[in-house]
Every structure is written in C-alpha cells, then in structure tokens.
Design a protein around this motif. Structure first.
Motif, mmCIF file in Angstrom:
data_model
loop_
_atom_site.group_PDB
_atom_site.id
_atom_site.type_symbol
_atom_site.label_atom_id
_atom_site.label_comp_id
_atom_site.label_asym_id
_atom_site.label_seq_id
_atom_site.Cartn_x
_atom_site.Cartn_y
_atom_site.Cartn_z
ATOM 1 N N ARG A 76 25.459 48.576 55.470
ATOM 2 C CA ARG A 76 26.726 48.521 54.732
ATOM 3 C C ARG A 76 27.834 47.896 55.569
ATOM 4 N NH1 ARG A 76 28.977 50.892 50.235
ATOM 5 N NH2 ARG A 76 27.026 51.996 49.804
ATOM 6 N N VAL A 77 28.598 46.996 54.933
ATOM 7 C CA VAL A 77 29.791 46.391 55.539
ATOM 8 C C VAL A 77 30.912 46.454 54.496
ATOM 9 C CG1 VAL A 77 28.489 44.822 57.037
ATOM 10 C CG2 VAL A 77 29.149 44.067 54.745
ATOM 11 N N ALA A 78 32.091 46.056 54.888
ATOM 12 C CA ALA A 78 33.204 46.008 53.935
ATOM 13 C C ALA A 78 32.905 44.961 52.862
ATOM 14 C CB ALA A 78 34.502 45.676 54.652
ATOM 15 N N GLN A 79 33.229 45.273 51.616
ATOM 16 C CA GLN A 79 33.010 44.346 50.504
ATOM 17 C C GLN A 79 33.695 43.010 50.800
ATOM 18 O OE1 GLN A 79 31.896 42.337 47.823
ATOM 19 N NE2 GLN A 79 31.349 44.369 47.053
ATOM 20 N N ARG A 80 32.910 41.912 50.694
ATOM 21 C CA ARG A 80 33.401 40.592 51.074
ATOM 22 C C ARG A 80 34.088 39.851 49.937
ATOM 23 N NH1 ARG A 80 28.157 40.798 52.613
ATOM 24 N NH2 ARG A 80 27.487 38.999 51.390
ATOM 25 N N CYS A 81 34.003 40.383 48.721
ATOM 26 C CA CYS A 81 34.586 39.715 47.558
ATOM 27 C C CYS A 81 35.728 40.560 47.015
ATOM 28 C CB CYS A 81 33.520 39.502 46.491
ATOM 29 S SG CYS A 81 34.131 38.822 44.934
ATOM 30 N N ALA A 82 36.925 39.974 46.935
ATOM 31 C CA ALA A 82 38.094 40.720 46.455
ATOM 32 C C ALA A 82 37.928 41.136 45.005
ATOM 33 C CB ALA A 82 39.346 39.869 46.622
ATOM 34 N N ALA A 83 37.277 40.300 44.203
ATOM 35 C CA ALA A 83 37.072 40.641 42.795
ATOM 36 C C ALA A 83 36.120 41.830 42.669
ATOM 37 C CB ALA A 83 36.532 39.437 42.036
ATOM 38 N N ALA A 84 35.016 41.794 43.410
ATOM 39 C CA ALA A 84 34.054 42.893 43.354
ATOM 40 C C ALA A 84 34.656 44.179 43.896
ATOM 41 C CB ALA A 84 32.798 42.525 44.136
ATOM 42 N N GLY A 95 39.102 35.201 33.774
ATOM 43 C CA GLY A 95 38.705 36.078 34.856
ATOM 44 C C GLY A 95 37.254 36.498 34.759
ATOM 45 N N THR A 96 36.857 37.308 35.728
ATOM 46 C CA THR A 96 35.499 37.843 35.813
ATOM 47 C C THR A 96 35.466 39.221 35.170
ATOM 48 O OG1 THR A 96 35.188 36.666 37.907
ATOM 49 C CG2 THR A 96 33.626 38.416 37.393
ATOM 50 N N ARG A 97 34.403 39.521 34.453
ATOM 51 C CA ARG A 97 34.317 40.809 33.763
ATOM 52 C C ARG A 97 34.059 41.953 34.738
ATOM 53 N NH1 ARG A 97 32.315 37.100 30.174
ATOM 54 N NH2 ARG A 97 33.355 37.113 28.145
ATOM 55 N N ILE A 98 34.721 43.072 34.478
ATOM 56 C CA ILE A 98 34.473 44.279 35.237
ATOM 57 C C ILE A 98 33.079 44.786 34.889
ATOM 58 C CG2 ILE A 98 35.192 46.687 35.565
ATOM 59 C CD1 ILE A 98 38.060 45.769 35.047
ATOM 60 N N ALA A 99 32.357 45.273 35.887
ATOM 61 C CA ALA A 99 30.987 45.741 35.667
ATOM 62 C C ALA A 99 30.952 46.812 34.578
ATOM 63 C CB ALA A 99 30.417 46.299 36.966
ATOM 64 N N GLY A 100 30.070 46.613 33.600
ATOM 65 C CA GLY A 100 29.908 47.576 32.529
ATOM 66 C C GLY A 100 31.047 47.619 31.538
ATOM 67 N N SER A 101 31.857 46.569 31.492
ATOM 68 C CA SER A 101 33.035 46.564 30.632
ATOM 69 C C SER A 101 33.284 45.159 30.108
ATOM 70 C CB SER A 101 34.250 47.057 31.420
ATOM 71 O OG SER A 101 35.455 46.848 30.699
ATOM 72 N N HIS A 102 34.101 45.069 29.053
ATOM 73 C CA HIS A 102 34.539 43.770 28.550
ATOM 74 C C HIS A 102 35.876 43.359 29.175
ATOM 75 C CE1 HIS A 102 31.332 43.464 25.659
ATOM 76 N NE2 HIS A 102 31.648 44.620 25.113
ATOM 77 N N ASP A 103 36.474 44.252 29.952
ATOM 78 C CA ASP A 103 37.747 43.958 30.596
ATOM 79 C C ASP A 103 37.559 42.917 31.695
ATOM 80 O OD1 ASP A 103 38.970 45.811 28.956
ATOM 81 O OD2 ASP A 103 38.784 47.448 30.408
ATOM 82 N N LEU A 104 38.646 42.175 31.978
ATOM 83 C CA LEU A 104 38.573 41.070 32.931
ATOM 84 C C LEU A 104 39.497 41.297 34.123
ATOM 85 C CD1 LEU A 104 38.736 38.115 30.378
ATOM 86 C CD2 LEU A 104 36.697 39.017 31.490
ATOM 87 N N LEU A 105 39.089 40.702 35.250
ATOM 88 C CA LEU A 105 39.927 40.675 36.447
ATOM 89 C C LEU A 105 40.246 39.223 36.757
ATOM 90 C CD1 LEU A 105 38.239 43.213 38.891
ATOM 91 C CD2 LEU A 105 40.540 43.387 37.945
ATOM 92 N N SER A 106 41.520 38.895 36.856
ATOM 93 C CA SER A 106 41.902 37.513 37.160
ATOM 94 C C SER A 106 42.016 37.342 38.672
ATOM 95 C CB SER A 106 43.223 37.153 36.474
ATOM 96 O OG SER A 106 43.445 35.752 36.544
ATOM 97 N N ILE A 107 40.866 37.540 39.340
ATOM 98 C CA ILE A 107 40.758 37.402 40.795
ATOM 99 C C ILE A 107 39.556 36.505 41.072
ATOM 100 C CG2 ILE A 107 40.414 38.610 42.983
ATOM 101 C CD1 ILE A 107 41.517 41.123 41.673
ATOM 102 N N PRO A 108 39.697 35.453 41.874
ATOM 103 C CA PRO A 108 38.565 34.558 42.129
ATOM 104 C C PRO A 108 37.425 35.271 42.847
ATOM 105 C CG PRO A 108 40.636 33.521 42.766
ATOM 106 C CD PRO A 108 40.938 34.966 42.509
ATOM 107 N N CYS A 109 36.198 34.974 42.435
ATOM 108 C CA CYS A 109 35.016 35.497 43.109
ATOM 109 C C CYS A 109 34.808 34.744 44.421
ATOM 110 C CB CYS A 109 33.794 35.326 42.214
ATOM 111 S SG CYS A 109 32.213 35.707 43.018
ATOM 112 N N ALA A 110 34.373 35.468 45.455
ATOM 113 C CA ALA A 110 34.186 34.867 46.777
ATOM 114 C C ALA A 110 33.046 33.859 46.813
ATOM 115 C CB ALA A 110 33.916 35.964 47.804
ATOM 116 N N GLN A 111 32.160 33.886 45.806
ATOM 117 C CA GLN A 111 31.009 32.993 45.850
ATOM 118 C C GLN A 111 31.272 31.625 45.236
ATOM 119 O OE1 GLN A 111 28.992 33.915 47.799
ATOM 120 N NE2 GLN A 111 29.269 36.130 47.843
ATOM 121 N N ALA A 112 32.401 31.440 44.577
ATOM 122 C CA ALA A 112 32.722 30.114 44.025
ATOM 123 C C ALA A 112 33.004 29.138 45.171
ATOM 124 C CB ALA A 112 33.937 30.207 43.111
ATOM 125 N N LEU A 113 32.634 27.883 44.968
ATOM 126 C CA LEU A 113 32.945 26.858 45.974
ATOM 127 C C LEU A 113 34.430 26.881 46.311
ATOM 128 C CD1 LEU A 113 30.978 23.706 44.728
ATOM 129 C CD2 LEU A 113 30.416 25.137 46.682
#
Length: 444
Positions: free
Chosen positions: A84-92, A161-179
């Motif tokens: 385990r390490v600190a979560q690397r993606c701000a959206a996640a 934005g990216t959908r919250i896990a298990g929900s239809h709600d969105l987060l307008s935060i870029p995912c760390a895996q995008a170029l």
C-alpha cells in the motif's frame, strides 16, 4: 463448468451472522478479481473488501451480506499492507472509479495481478498446477499518464468528469492516467461546458493530435461508436503500428495504452513463430499448400499483419499465406480494410460463431474477444478446425479462465501464459495464452 464470470464467492450456506452496517476488524489475506481483497470474518466466513490488499489490517463496514458472500468497504486502515502507498490519482482519492489500484505500490502491481489470474485459472478454469506454465510478465511504460482514450460523463451543469465508483455522480477532476495535457480545458477548473447527459470521448492519436467528440451516453456495459458532434480535431485518429497506418474514428476501439499495440503484436509474433516452427507443416491446413490464419474479434486488424508475417515464414508455407479477420463492428472492419489494402487480409463483418463454419481451416488463430469472453461453443468450433497454434487474448481474468477451460475440454493445452501491464493503476489486466493441440482434460 459454470458460466459465472464473477469471482467465486462461495461460503457457508448458514445464515450470515453479520448484517449490512456491521463493523469489524479483519486481515486481508489475498487479492481477488475486481480490485478487492479477501479476508476472513470472526465466524470463519470470507468477506470481499473493496480496495483491500494482502497484509492490510482494516476496520470494515459490511455493505452486502448474503448466504453465499459478504462484501465490505474500508472504514480505517489499522495497519498498512507492504503493497500500500498513498493514492496516486486525485480523482480516485475523491471516490472516482478510475484508478482502483492507484494505492498499490507499482513494484507490487504486476505480481498481485498475476496472483489474481492464477487464482481464476485454478478456480474457474479448473487447471491443476501442472497445467499452468510460468507467467511471463510484460511491463508497459509509462505507468502513469499512459491513457490515450478517455470517456467522460457530463453532469446537469454541463461539466465533464469521471464517475464516482458505484454511482452516476461525477467528479470534475482529471484522472492521473490520462496523457499529460490530454484533459486540459475539458475537466477541472475553467473547463468547457457540454450538453448535460452527453458522453465526451477524448482521444490522442500516435501523431499527437487531440480529438474531442460529443456523443450520447451509452447503456451500461456498452460503448457508443456514434458521433454527434466533433468539438476538436478531425475526429479521425491516425494510429501507426510498424509500417501500417490506421485511420479510425475516435469512438472506435483501440488499445488505450500508448505502448500496447507494438508490445502486443511483438509477443504474438514471437509466440506463434516458436510454436509453428515445432509443428509439422501439414497441421492446420485446409488443402495442400494453403496457409490461412484467422484473426477473430479482429477490430481494425491490429494482429492481422503480424499473423500474416508469421505464416509466410512458417515451415512449409513457401511464403504464400493469407489472413481472414472477423469483426462484428462494420466501422472497425472498414478501417482495417483500408489500412491493410495492400495485404492478403480479408475482412468479414459478422458474429464470430456465425462466420467460423464458412472459413477455410487455419494454420494459426489469434482471438481477442470482448470482456465477456469467447465462450465454450466458439472455442469448441475453433478447435474443431484443428489450428496448429492459437493465441487467446483476454482482458478479464474470469472469462479468460473459463475460455481456457474450454480449450482444455477441446483437446488443447496452455503452453505459454503472459500478463501485460496494459492498465497501470487499475485492477484490469491483459492476459495472453498460447494453446497447442495436446492432451486436454474433458472433465473441465
């Protein structure tokens, strides 16, 4: 054999002694398919812990309690796993469902995924230890900022934005895996507004051009290929793999990791070359001198040139070979037909199981089915054509294991096995198996 594609969650048939909302402390023992960890409740039953890693001691809250399985979420990490390490993606970190392995040490990620795949092959594929070859690990770089294609939702205010896990709600935060820079002006502060409820597809092709498409939101579990509006770029991606150039809509399927096409085709080339060099020249041929390959679920034909190259150099081919690619998507097939017009590759549009009876027998086969897998009937039909070597690709370890069991039942054996790190920071993996005729186990 069960057709269930979910992890085996079998537990005691007794009435659960815990209820939804109960909180207990458990130790996670091993990883499970789907980004979960497996732990044991005080009463001896197992519980699937979302985000749990082997070695974690965690305080959990039960979210689902049934007779056959129990699920839970982590309330607090009492003692961290060495993985385990600190979560690397701000959206996640805020709950998005994108990087569910962003809290896993990159040095541990591939081994955890290999453990998951082996577990599925033993449990769903019913393979014994002697059936399992040593896993070849294919590490792809980079492990962050690798994603060339992103699908986003649009909320009621017009923000993507990216959908919250298990929900239809969105987060307008870029995912760390995008170029890097891929989502600039699209997600986050000061981003553009879009039509509420739409789906936004962003793709960066191998020429470095960004394409932004607006489309209707697809039904759950499906992907849309329709383009309602092209907001940036031409909407047609240019993808170069070796000497071949593909031009395909940004909505069409293409490998998301920037390095995947070259690494995947290289693996297929190496495996099939080795396999065919050890098989007699007549195996897998419909008529003397005819050397044919099948590229099934072929998409735009990524594997077709490699398959053709291998067949042309295989013993007994005399340099004369052809490939038939079968793909359900008419759009993808048309793109492949244009890209490979100078090669003896025939594209057929339709369902694979419907096309197989009409095809000449192959010397070698590559199949890359969707997440649901190929299925026993399709595997059996391919095996009945007696190819000398098959490379089976799977993006879901459970359905891949089910398909491998079908191959054993049809008289083939798993000669090579590989896991490609094509989705760093997520629980997803790409599995490759090389299958050749052998002593299959019909009891699977």
């Amino acid at each position: 054999m069960s057709e269930n594609t979910e992890p085996d969650r079998s537990t005691s048939r007794e009435t659960p002694t815990v209820s939804v909302g109960d909180r207990v402390t458990v130790t996670v023992d091993r990883p499970a398919h789907g980004g979960e960890g497996i732990a044991q409740l005080p009463d001896g039953r197992i519980v699937f812990v979302r985000g749990g890693l082997p070695g974690d001691v965690v305080r959990i809250e039960v979210t689902k309690a049934k007779k056959r399985f129990t699920s839970a979420r982590i309330i607090d990490v009492v003692q961290s796993s060495p993985h385990r390490v600190a979560q690397r993606c701000a959206a996640a970190a805020r709950g998005a469902g994108c990087c569910d392995y962003g809290h896993v040490d990159p040095a541990s990620e591939d081994k955890l995924k290999e453990e998951v795949l082996l577990d599925q092959l033993r449990r769903i594929g019913h393979l014994a230890a002697e059936d399992l070859p040593e896993i070849e690990s294919i590490a792809l770089q980079p492990i962050s900022g690798w994603r060339t294609r992103v699908r986003l939702g649009v909320d009621a205010t017009g923000h993507a934005g990216t959908r919250i896990a298990g929900s239809h709600d969105l987060l307008s935060i870029p995912c760390a895996q995008a170029l890097p820079g891929m989502l600039d002006g699209i997600v986050g502060a000061g981003s553009a507004r879009f039509n509420p409820g739409a789906e936004i597809i962003v793709a960066v092709d191998s020429s470095g051009d960004r394409h932004v498409i607006e489309s209707r939101r697809a039904a759950r579990g499906r992907r849309t290929e329709a383009i309602q509006s092209t907001l940036e770029g031409s909407g047609i991606c240019t993808e170069k793999v070796g000497p071949h150039t593909y031009h395909l809509p940004a909505t069409a399927f293409w490998q998301a990791h920037s390095e995947a096409p070259e690494r995947f085709t290289s693996l297929v080339r190496r495996w099939l070359t080795e396999a065919l060099s050890t098989r007699s020249a007549g195996e897998g041929e419909s008529t003397p001198g005819a050397v044919v390959g099948w590229d099934l679920y072929g998409g735009a034909g990524l594997f077709a040139p490699t398959l053709l190259e291998v067949l042309r150099t295989a013993p007994g081919s005399g340099g004369d070979a052809s490939v038939i690619s079968v793909e359900q998507s008419r759009m993808a097939a048309e793109c492949g037909r244009a890209a490979l017009a100078d090669l003896p590759v025939e594209f057929r549009t339709g369902a694979v199981d419907a096309e197989i009876p009409q095809l000449p027998a192959p010397r070698a086969v590559v199949l890359d089915p969707p997440r649901t897998g190929a299925g026993t009937d399709t595997v059996t039909a391919i095996a009945a054509a007696h190819p000398a070597a098959v490379v089976h690709v799977g993006c879901d370890p459970a359905t891949f294991a089910r398909d491998i069991a079908a191959w054993y039942g049809a008289g083939y054996r798993l000669e090579k096995l590989a896991v490609a790190g094509a989705f760093p920071g997520t629980h997803h993996l790409e599995a490759f198996g090389l299958l050749t005729p052998g002593d299959g186990r019909a009891d699977t």
